[in-house]
Structures are given as structure tokens and as C-alpha cells.
Design a protein around this motif. Structure first.
Motif, PDB file in Angstrom:
ATOM      1  N   SER A 150     -18.153  -7.800  -6.026  1.00  0.00           N
ATOM      2  CA  SER A 150     -18.958  -6.636  -5.529  1.00  0.00           C
ATOM      3  C   SER A 150     -18.818  -6.707  -3.895  1.00  0.00           C
ATOM      4  O   SER A 150     -18.902  -5.551  -3.332  1.00  0.00           O
ATOM      5  CB  SER A 150     -20.517  -6.402  -5.943  1.00  0.00           C
ATOM      6  N   MET A 151     -18.638  -7.816  -3.464  1.00  0.00           N
ATOM      7  CA  MET A 151     -18.715  -8.141  -1.882  1.00  0.00           C
ATOM      8  C   MET A 151     -17.138  -7.637  -1.504  1.00  0.00           C
ATOM      9  O   MET A 151     -17.178  -7.211  -0.441  1.00  0.00           O
ATOM     10  CB  MET A 151     -18.675  -9.451  -1.454  1.00  0.00           C
ATOM     11  N   MET A 152     -16.263  -7.427  -2.462  1.00  0.00           N
ATOM     12  CA  MET A 152     -14.648  -7.143  -2.120  1.00  0.00           C
ATOM     13  C   MET A 152     -14.533  -5.665  -2.217  1.00  0.00           C
ATOM     14  O   MET A 152     -13.496  -4.931  -1.940  1.00  0.00           O
ATOM     15  CB  MET A 152     -13.971  -8.022  -2.669  1.00  0.00           C
ATOM     16  N   ILE A 153     -15.618  -4.968  -3.104  1.00  0.00           N
ATOM     17  CA  ILE A 153     -15.022  -3.664  -3.348  1.00  0.00           C
ATOM     18  C   ILE A 153     -15.558  -2.549  -2.259  1.00  0.00           C
ATOM     19  O   ILE A 153     -17.025  -2.706  -2.064  1.00  0.00           O
ATOM     20  CB  ILE A 153     -15.853  -3.315  -4.689  1.00  0.00           C
ATOM     21  N   TYR A 211      -8.585 -13.522   3.015  1.00  0.00           N
ATOM     22  CA  TYR A 211      -9.572 -14.057   1.927  1.00  0.00           C
ATOM     23  C   TYR A 211      -9.086 -14.897   0.959  1.00  0.00           C
ATOM     24  O   TYR A 211      -7.829 -14.630   0.616  1.00  0.00           O
ATOM     25  CB  TYR A 211     -10.272 -12.954   1.240  1.00  0.00           C
ATOM     26  N   TYR A 219     -19.304 -11.993  -6.196  1.00  0.00           N
ATOM     27  CA  TYR A 219     -18.135 -12.316  -5.354  1.00  0.00           C
ATOM     28  C   TYR A 219     -17.243 -10.621  -5.402  1.00  0.00           C
ATOM     29  O   TYR A 219     -16.830 -10.331  -4.396  1.00  0.00           O
ATOM     30  CB  TYR A 219     -17.220 -13.187  -5.948  1.00  0.00           C
ATOM     31  N   GLY A 227      -8.356  -7.752   3.638  1.00  0.00           N
ATOM     32  CA  GLY A 227      -9.645  -7.334   3.357  1.00  0.00           C
ATOM     33  C   GLY A 227      -9.926  -6.194   2.210  1.00  0.00           C
ATOM     34  O   GLY A 227     -10.591  -6.298   1.449  1.00  0.00           O
ATOM     35  N   ARG A 228      -8.809  -5.170   2.819  1.00  0.00           N
ATOM     36  CA  ARG A 228      -8.976  -4.280   1.654  1.00  0.00           C
ATOM     37  C   ARG A 228      -8.053  -4.348   0.373  1.00  0.00           C
ATOM     38  O   ARG A 228      -6.983  -3.732   0.541  1.00  0.00           O
ATOM     39  CB  ARG A 228      -8.773  -2.769   2.171  1.00  0.00           C
ATOM     40  N   VAL A 255      -5.633 -19.715 -10.709  1.00  0.00           N
ATOM     41  CA  VAL A 255      -4.771 -19.416  -9.526  1.00  0.00           C
ATOM     42  C   VAL A 255      -5.380 -19.315  -8.369  1.00  0.00           C
ATOM     43  O   VAL A 255      -6.683 -19.051  -8.215  1.00  0.00           O
ATOM     44  CB  VAL A 255      -4.197 -17.887 -10.083  1.00  0.00           C
ATOM     45  N   THR A 256      -4.905 -19.627  -7.273  1.00  0.00           N
ATOM     46  CA  THR A 256      -5.322 -19.519  -5.651  1.00  0.00           C
ATOM     47  C   THR A 256      -4.636 -18.563  -5.123  1.00  0.00           C
ATOM     48  O   THR A 256      -3.273 -18.656  -5.249  1.00  0.00           O
ATOM     49  CB  THR A 256      -5.324 -20.737  -5.159  1.00  0.00           C
ATOM     50  N   TYR A 271       1.195 -10.774  -1.083  1.00  0.00           N
ATOM     51  CA  TYR A 271       2.463 -10.646  -1.550  1.00  0.00           C
ATOM     52  C   TYR A 271       2.488  -9.309  -2.399  1.00  0.00           C
ATOM     53  O   TYR A 271       3.526  -9.043  -3.207  1.00  0.00           O
ATOM     54  CB  TYR A 271       2.956 -11.946  -2.224  1.00  0.00           C
ATOM     55  N   ILE A 323     -14.668 -17.207  -3.062  1.00  0.00           N
ATOM     56  CA  ILE A 323     -13.770 -16.234  -2.172  1.00  0.00           C
ATOM     57  C   ILE A 323     -14.277 -16.899  -0.695  1.00  0.00           C
ATOM     58  O   ILE A 323     -15.485 -16.674  -0.280  1.00  0.00           O
ATOM     59  CB  ILE A 323     -14.201 -14.787  -2.209  1.00  0.00           C
ATOM     60  N   GLU A 327      -8.549 -17.246   8.502  1.00  0.00           N
ATOM     61  CA  GLU A 327      -7.854 -16.644   9.427  1.00  0.00           C
ATOM     62  C   GLU A 327      -7.639 -15.216   9.110  1.00  0.00           C
ATOM     63  O   GLU A 327      -6.476 -14.777   9.122  1.00  0.00           O
ATOM     64  CB  GLU A 327      -6.630 -17.353   9.719  1.00  0.00           C
ATOM     65  N   GLY A 328      -8.900 -14.559   8.823  1.00  0.00           N
ATOM     66  CA  GLY A 328      -8.563 -12.831   8.835  1.00  0.00           C
ATOM     67  C   GLY A 328      -8.192 -12.737   7.398  1.00  0.00           C
ATOM     68  O   GLY A 328      -8.096 -11.289   7.120  1.00  0.00           O
ATOM     69  N   SER A 338     -13.104 -16.775   3.680  1.00  0.00           N
ATOM     70  CA  SER A 338     -12.414 -16.314   4.460  1.00  0.00           C
ATOM     71  C   SER A 338     -11.582 -17.317   5.310  1.00  0.00           C
ATOM     72  O   SER A 338     -12.317 -18.202   5.732  1.00  0.00           O
ATOM     73  CB  SER A 338     -13.131 -14.942   5.458  1.00  0.00           C
TER      74      SER A 338
END
Lengths: 162, 742
Positions: A159-162, A104, A157, A121-122, A115-116, A138, A97, A101-102, A99
Motif C-alpha cells: 500500500s505504501m508503494m501504490i 527501493y 508494504y 519509486g513509481r 527474490v531480491t 531492469y 522494502i 540510494e534513491g 530505500s
């Protein structure tokens, strides 16, 4: 006063035959009556995926409590449609993951291949049963069935996004 | 698996080399490709298929020709949306036929394809005209993409303040250059004055130091002044541009971005651009200049020691990059955990009645505890993470500065280097580091500047779609209204209007009824030219609405929409919207007509009462009547009322309806209503269902027809009769008789 369930048209799986399937539409036969252009919908796509309601032209035909009780051929045809309507890759591994341009950018391995995609963020929602739902920019959803069973890197990875 | 990017998944009139070979092989001689859309799914799996629209057919091509539908058989194209996927299908005489499936990432592309197909098959737009429109669009898009980058465009926008920009940069660089002088003077002081005991030099050196300090003070003041001025000028210039653009946008764009989206672009994005411009763009020049100046000074003083100075830079650059990559995730998580606490608190306060009436307090307390401890953990993680990076980087710097002192000290001891030089050198060394890190930061922020600026250009680059045509004219309307095969969609998928044909004579009063979502309000919005229909034409007195000047139209057509919004001003101001320099009597007369005068007079400040943001200090019914008063004050030729009495109680409704009857005499009037009794004075009632007109006639005619109108009418009566315990049958006739005599 108890709720009346008479408005629920519950179908007997033994009397429902799927004759044809095409993209998101089915041809059904129930007690000898043929219904064309039938669209199956899951009322609870995440919590009770086995329940299916059939619609034809916005008219409700009826509900199956568990579509898996259909005969094999019918079940296969229905599943081919559900696969299109409820297409949702299952994430098996998070490769990276980063970042950009603002946003992820996720690189993941799913049951449908690598898949990419990009997300804001949320973007991770924890479902009631502990599964994770990732939404991309999308608004496409990717599901993590058993997050605790992923490899440690993927879990880190996530855990960083939750 | 590589898939073509979402942006490129639709090609309009592709050139021969853009067209995949397998598609080419299925084309007939002379067949022209209008558009090719690429899917990202085949069945329920990832894969690619081409959906090809030609002047003659719709083809779906994968390894083979999977589907083929002649355009002559297609009656409409549509998209059905699901959680992640969409199905593209066409209606033919033999029923609906699904042709392809794709994920939502391709929705925009297929959306355009569907609109093109519908323009051809429903709108019957001549093929050559469509081709011309599409080709000019393709050229525009290409020009926009290739020639002007965001930075160039941004600087173009800031041209009016370019002098200020250059002055700010020049002064800032000058400050840094002046800052280089004191260490040099220190070197002179130590080497030339103190060591050689040249007292006669001392006043000059001290004097020079004083002069440098004075210059520094002066430059700093100038710098602060210029910075403040530049910040304000940048934001005002940008915000002014975006704000003016707002008025050019049609409501379609408002729907597209959402009011919150537009809001954040005007307020947040302009601020962000200003911030990044002053924090990234200007410092970029300063830091680059500093690196050159200080670097040159260091090298001339001692080239070997300069190499040692450079040593920790790779370490810290790597450290910085790692930090940047990971830190944003840690901080983002911290922010998310924090917002969870906020959301639990706000739920508790906002939904207090739910929490209390269902006895959910323990659950909420548990949630709160959980979110608190999650936040605590996230914060400790941030601390641990920071501790992993910075001490290591700090150590690299300490090591190199110790090495400089070690080697430099030896040089001094050997007499190869003066004491003043090593002192100045170490001062310059630290001056060298900060612009290097600054530069890394600047480059990163520059990317964010481009992101923020491109969000602004998303708005600024919009070509206004509803605006005066060059040949638009002023018209004095007589009041004839006509809709010719009008098709309209807000989202490109669902058509809110599907081929509406309607003709209203000057001065005729018609009612528009139908179930919610049948397209009544959409039709009203189209009539005042808030939107352009995708297909078809709206005409006033036989003139296409696009050919009538918007100002001319808005002067003569008044509309009161459902749940009207008021401006944050007084009641008088809101009523006077209908007419510039309205006299007080006129305002009162309009208010009386809308039955709001009595209410207004009960307020201590009467007509001078401020209504608050969006009219929040008035009730729904009061707002509706103020809006109605404004419309009446305009004395329009054509009056469109969308549920004018919906928010009124039955008594007031009756009064307003009576007043409306009088006021609308001789005016073309379209009244949309759920309560059919409001329509008692209309000469014709139009019934809409599902975007189409399904019935038309007088009240009596429609009742005889036994269609949708009769069902709506009976449903309303049933509600009334049940309430009063009347028999349904006798109730109907009684009520009808009552209404007819009213």
C-alpha cells in the motif's frame, strides 16, 4: 457496417499438435503440415492469457482461442515454452522494502522462490482486474495475483508503494 | 537464493581462478576462454548456467555440458526479448538454435557476448585483434573501478575552486566558535560581576559582548557572500564540464540516455550535486567541529551532567532512523497520489477531443473524485505517522533537560556549582543537540551526493567513441563512397544494417529505396559518421571514414535528414549553418533552390523570422526546405538527402525535384525516397530490405526483375490509378511514359 473477422486465422485446437518445444520455439503440426521454429505469443498476456497466436518467421500461422483445449501432450509442451516467454514470478509475500540510494530494494517470496530486486519509486501498476504489476529497474515484472489475500504486513508494504 | 550480481555476470578473458571448475573440466587443451556469461534462469525457473565463448566453441554448462556449438558453424548470434526474459540463440547452417534463457537483468551482459560473437563470425575480425581490444577494455574498467572513488573524483573536479571551498568552511566554523562565547560571557556576568557586585568588570564584559556581536555580524556577511559565490561556482564548474562533454558524445550515447536523460543530468544532477555539497559536505565539517568544541566545553564544566545530556541522543537517533526509513515511503506515496490528480487533469485537457467525442466525461469525473480522496487519505496518513514519532522524541529531550535542572539545581543549592555555570551549561546543552542531528542528516545526504555525483560521472567518464583518430587527416574529397560489409546496431540486439556493400562513383547520383525500417536512414547517418559501425568500414575516396578528420568530413558532406530539426534562431541563421559568413545573396540563392524563398518572403520579418524552439513555428514542409537550403549552401561534394520531399505537397515536390536534378549534377548524391518519382534523375537505384541491399539497377532494369522494387512501384501506382479511376494496366504505362518524358 460490422467488422470483418475473416483476417483472424482461428485454429481448431483439435487439429493442432505440438511435436517439440525448445526454449521459446515449437514444432507444430497442423493438418499434416509441419511448421518448425514456431513462436507462440499471447496477444493479451495479462487479460486473456489463454489466447495464443503462432508465428513462424514473422508470418502468422493462426490463433488459438484457448490453448488449454489442446491435447495433454501438446498443452504441456506449449506451456513449457510459455513458461519461458512469459516468465513472471507471482509474489506471495513481501518480506521488506527499504530505500537505498534513491531506489527501493524489495525482498519478496514468489512462486519461483525468494527474490531480491530494486525498483524506482513509481513501480506498481494496478491492472484492470485488481492484480498488481511491479516493475524493477531492469523493467522485469512481478505480479501480485490477489493482493487482498496477502498477509497484512505484505499489504502494508504494497500500500505504501501504490 | 543467492545469485551473482547483474554487473558481474559477464567475465572477459577470465583468469583461471575466476573460472568455475565445472567449466574448466569441459575445455580442451589449449582452448582459450574469451567470455563467460552467467544466466539467472534455467528453463522457466531461477537457476544458473554458464554460457562460455572460447576461441573455438560456444558451450553451455550447468551440472553437465548442456550445449556445444563449434564457432565455425555459427553464422550469427542474437537475442530475442520478451516481457521478462530473453533467449540467446545462434544461427547455424542447420537453422537457428536457442542456447540459453535469462531475465532482462542479464541483458547487458549477453548483449556484449552477442556483439563479440558477431564480431568474430560476421565481422571476421581476426581473433588476435579482438582479443587485444577486449583485454585493453578489461584493464581500463578495472582501473576505473578500483583507484578513484566518486568523492575523490568530485573533489578533483572542484579543484579550481578549492580555495573558495576551504574559505567557506573556515568562515562557517568561525561563526560557530564565536557563537560559543556569549554563554560564557553570561556566566562571567552572573558569577563574577552580578553576584560579586564587581561594577568595574561590567564595562569589559559588555564590551566583550559587543565585540562578539560585531564579529558575528561581519562573519555572517562574509559567510553569505562566500556561500552564494560557492554555489554559483560549483554549478557552473560542473555544468560546464558536462555540457562540454555533450559535444564529445556520439549519437549512440544520446540514444542510450535519451534526450530527457541528458537534459536532467545537465540541469537537475548538477543542481543536486551543488545542493548536497553545500547542504551535506560543508556542514559535515561545521557540525563535527561543533560537536568537538561544545562537547569539550560541557565536559570541562561538568562531566556528570554531560552524561545526562547524552541520554536522549540514542532515543532520537533511533527515532530519526525509523522516521527516515518510513517517511520517504509516506511522502513518496503522497507525491504519487498527487501526480495521479495531475495526470487526470492533464488527460482531460490534452485529450479533450477524445473525452468529449466518446462521451467519457462521467468516467473522468469519477476518476478525479477517486484520485482526490486517495490524496486526502495519503495526506492524513502522513499526519498520523508524524504524530507517532516526534512527540516521543520530544519527550526524551524534555526529560533530560528536566534532569539537568534537577541535578544541576541541587548542585547549585549545595554550592558545588555556580548559578552562572548551570545557566551556561543549559545554553551549551541545546547547542550540542543540533550538530548531532545535523551530522546524521549530513551522512545521509552525503550518500545522496555520491549518487548524484556518480550520475554525473556516468556521463563524464564516457570515452568518446566517435572522435578523430590521432592520425586523422584533412582530405579534399572527390566524392567516391564505399561501404564494405557494414553491420550496425543501435541497441546491440537488432542489426539495422546487415553486411551492406555499396560502391558509388564520384558524381554519381543514386536512389535508396525500401520499406520503412529497412535501414536507409541508418546508412545515411553512418555515412556522415554520426555513428561507428560495429563491423565493416565506410570509405570516402578509398580512405576509412575514421581516418578523416570530422571537421573535414562535415565540411564536404551534407545531409538533410527526415523531419529535420532547426535551431531556435532566425531562418537566415538556420540556412547559414551550411556556410560561415554566408553573404545575403547566397542565403537567398540557396533558399530559392530549395523553393522556400517565396514562402519566406511572405512572412513579415522574412529571413529574420525567428523559427522558435526546434523550428516549431514552421510547418514540416517548410522546415524540410530550410534544411535543404542549408545543405545546398554548403556546396558539398557529397549530398545525402533523406526523404527531402516527404513533407511537401505534390506540386512543390515536383518543383523541388526538378531543382534538385540541376543542383546535384556533378555531385555524389544519395537520395532516400518513399515516393519513387523523386528518383527519376538518379542513374542507379539501390533497394534495401531488412538491413540488406536486395536489388540494384536502373529503374527499367529493376522493373524487369520482378522483385521488391517492382512491388513498391506498383503499390504506388495502384494508389494513384485507383484515385483517378484509371485501369491499372493502362495507368502504369501512361504514368511511366509521363515520367520518362518529364
Amino acid at each position: 457496417m460490422s467488422l470483418s473477422f475473416s483476417t483472424l486465422k482461428v485454429l481448431d485446437a483439435a487439429r493442432v499438435k505440438v511435436i517439440e518445444a525448445r526454449f521459446d520455439e515449437l514444432t507444430l503440426e497442423i493438418d499434416g503440415t509441419v511448421y518448425k521454429g514456431v513462436r507462440p505469443r499471447r496477444p493479451f498476456p495479462f487479460s486473456y492469457p489463454e489466447i495464443v497466436i503462432f508465428y513462424s518467421d514473422k508470418e502468422e500461422i493462426g490463433m488459438l482461442r484457448d490453448y488449454r483445449e489442446l491435447d495433454d501432450r501438446s498443452r504441456e509442451l506449449l506451456e513449457s515454452v510459455l513458461k519461458v516467454v512469459y516468465f513472471m514470478p507471482k509474489v506471495r509475500k513481501v518480506l521488506s522494502i527499504r530505500s537505498v540510494e534513491g531506489k527501493y530494494e524489495w525482498r519478496v517470496v514468489t512462486d519461483k522462490g525468494e527474490v531480491t530486486f530494486q525498483s524506482w519509486g513509481r513501480c506498481v501498476r494496478v491492472l484492470r482486474d485488481g492484480r498488481l504489476l511491479i516493475r524493477d529497474i531492469y523493467n522485469r515484472a512481478y505480479i501480485v495475483e490477489e493482493p487482498e489475500k496477502l498477509d497484512s504486513r505484505s499489504r502494508l508494504y504494497l500500500s505504501m508503494m501504490i | 537464493m543467492s545469485r551473482s550480481p547483474e554487473e558481474d555476470s559477464l567475465k572477459l578473458f577470465p583468469s583461471a581462478h575466476e573460472l568455475p571448475d565445472r567449466v574448466k573440466s569441459f575445455l580442451n587443451d589449449g582452448e582459450e576462454v574469451v567470455a563467460v556469461a552467467v544466466t539467472d534462469l534455467v528453463g522457466g525457473d531461477y537457476g544458473e548456467e554458464y554460457v562460455v565463448l572460447t576461441n573455438d566453441r560456444i558451450l553451455v554448462v550447468n551440472e553437465k555440458l548442456a550445449e556445444e556449438v563449434p564457432l565455425s558453424k555459427v553464422t550469427a548470434a542474437s537475442i530475442r526479448g520478451y516481457i521478462n526474459t530473453c533467449v540467446f540463440s545462434v544461427d547455424t547452417d542447420e537453422g537457428s538454435r536457442s542456447l540459453a534463457v535469462f531475465t532482462r537483468g542479464r541483458l547487458a551482459a549477453f548483449d556484449k557476448l552477442v556483439t563479440i560473437i558477431n564480431n568474430l563470425v560476421i565481422g571476421k575480425i581476426p581473433y588476435n585483434l579482438l582479443k587485444e581490444q577486449l583485454l585493453s577494455k578489461v584493464q581500463n574498467d578495472q582501473a576505473r573501478k578500483s583507484t578513484r572513488t566518486v568523492m575523490v573524483k568530485l573533489l578533483g573536479l572542484l579543484k579550481p575552486i578549492s580555495l573558495l571551498l576551504v574559505a567557506t568552511i573556515a568562515v562557517a566554523v568561525a561563526i560557530r566558535v564565536v557563537g560559543l562565547v556569549p554563554p560564557y560571557l553570561m556566566k562571567v556576568l552572573v558569577d563574577e560581576v552580578l553576584t560579586k557586585a564587581r561594577a568595574d568588570y561590567l564595562p569589559y564584559v559588555i564590551g566583550a559582548l559587543l565585540a562578539v556581536n560585531l564579529a558575528n555580524t561581519a562573519l555572517n556577511t562574509a559567510n553569505a557572500y562566500l556561500n552564494t559565490k560557492l554555489n554559483v561556482a560549483v554549478t557552473n564548474t560542473l555544468r560546464g564540464r558536462v555540457y562540454r562533454k555533450l559535444h564529445e558524445l556520439s549519437l549512440t550515447h544520446y540514444d542510450m540516455f535519451g534526450s530527457g536523460g541528458l537534459w536532467s543530468r545537465i540541469i537537475d544532477d548538477t543542481n543536486r550535486v551543488q545542493w548536497f555539497l553545500t547542504q551535506a559536505f560543508i556542514p559535515l565539517f561545521i557540525n563535527a567541529a561543533m560537536i568537538v568544541f561544545v562537547g569539550a566545553t560541557l565536559v570541562t564544566m561538568n562531566a556528570w551532567l554531560t552524561l545526562i545530556v547524552l541520554m536522549p541522543i540514542p532515543v532520537s537517533v533511533v527515532g530519526n532512523i525509523i522516521y527516515r526509513k518510513t517517511a520517504s515511503r509516506y511522502y513518496h506515496r503522497l507525491w504519487r497520489k498527487w501526480s495521479r490528480i495531475v495526470s487526470v487533469i492533464s488527460d482531460t485537457i490534452n485529450a479533450a477531443i477524445l473525452v468529449k467525442s466518446y462521451g467519457k466525461e462521467p468516467e473522468f469525473e469519477r476518476k478525479f473524485e477517486e484520485s482526490q480522496s486517495e490524496f486526502e487519505r495519503a495526506q492524513m496518513d502522513v499526519f498520523k505517522f508524524e504524530q507517532q514519532i516526534w512527540p516521543a522524541v520530544g519527550l526524551a529531550f524534555t526529560a533530560s533537560s528536566l534532569l539537568v535542572w534537577w541535578f544541576g539545581g541541587n548542585e547549585v543549592l549545595k554550592g558545588k556549582m555556580s548559578l552562572g555555570t548551570i545557566m551556561a551549561f543549559t545554553s551549551y546543552m541545546w547547542m550540542f543537540y543540533s550538530p548531532v542531528f545535523g551530522l546524521i542528516d549530513n551522512v545521509r545526504n552525503l550518500q545522496l551526493l555520491v549518487v548524484a555525483a556518480s550520475r554525473l560521472f556516468e556521463i563524464l567518464d564516457i570515452e568518446p567513441d566517435v572522435r578523430d583518430a590521432p592520425d586523422a587527416i584533412e582530405v579534399e574529397l572527390k566524392g567516391a563512397v564505399e561501404c564494405l560489409n557494414v553491420w550496425f546496431t543501435y541497441d546491440g540486439i537488432h542489426y539495422a544494417l546487415k553486411g551492406v556493400n555499396l560502391k558509388i562513383a564520384p558524381g554519381e547520383r543514386v536512389g535508396l529505396v525500401g520499406p520503412s525500417g529497412s535501414g536507409k536512414t541508418t546508412l545515411a547517418k553512418l555515412l556522415i559518421h554520426l555513428y561507428d559501425p560495429q563491423v565493416g568500414e565506410l570509405r570516402y575516396d578509398g580512405i576509412d571514414v575514421k581516418k578523416i578528420k570530422l571537421s573535414s568530413l562535415k565540411r564536404q558532406v551534407a545531409v538533410v535528414l527526415q523531419n529535420p530539426v532547426l535551431l531556435d534562431a532566425t531562418i537566415a541563421d538556420n540556412i547559414a549553418l551550411g556556410k560561415e559568413d554566408a553573404r545575403p545573396e547566397e542565403i537567398i540563392a540557396a533558399a530559392k533552390a530549395a523553393r522556400v524563398h517565396e514562402l519566406v518572403m511572405k512572412l513579415p520579418e522574412a529571413y529574420d523570422t525567428e523559427v522558435g524552439m526546434q523550428g516549431s513555428r514552421l510547418s514540416g514542409g517548410e522546415r524540410a526546405r530550410v534544411a535543404l537550403a542549408a545543405a545546398l549552401l554548403k556546396d558539398p561534394k557529397i549530398l545525402i538527402l533523406d526523404e527531402p520531399t516527404a513533407a511537401l505537397d505534390a506540386l512543390t515536390e515536383d518543383e523541388v525535384t526538378e531543382e534538385l536534378e540541376r543542383l546535384t549534377r556533378g555531385r555524389t548524391t544519395i537520395i532516400i525516397a518513399h515516393r519513387l518519382s523523386t528518383l527519376r534523375f538518379t542513374s542507379r537505384i539501390i533497394v534495401m530490405e531488412n538491413g540488406r541491399i536486395v536489388e540494384e539497377g536502373t529503374h527499367e532494369e529493376l522493373l524487369k526483375r520482378d522483385g521488391l522494387y517492382k512491388r513498391l512501384w506498383e503499390a504506388q501506382l495502384k494508389g494513384l490509378t485507383r484515385m483517378s479511376g484509371m485501369e491499372a494496366e493502362s495507368g502504369v504505362s501512361e504514368y511511366v511514359a509521363q515520367l520518362q518524358h518529364a
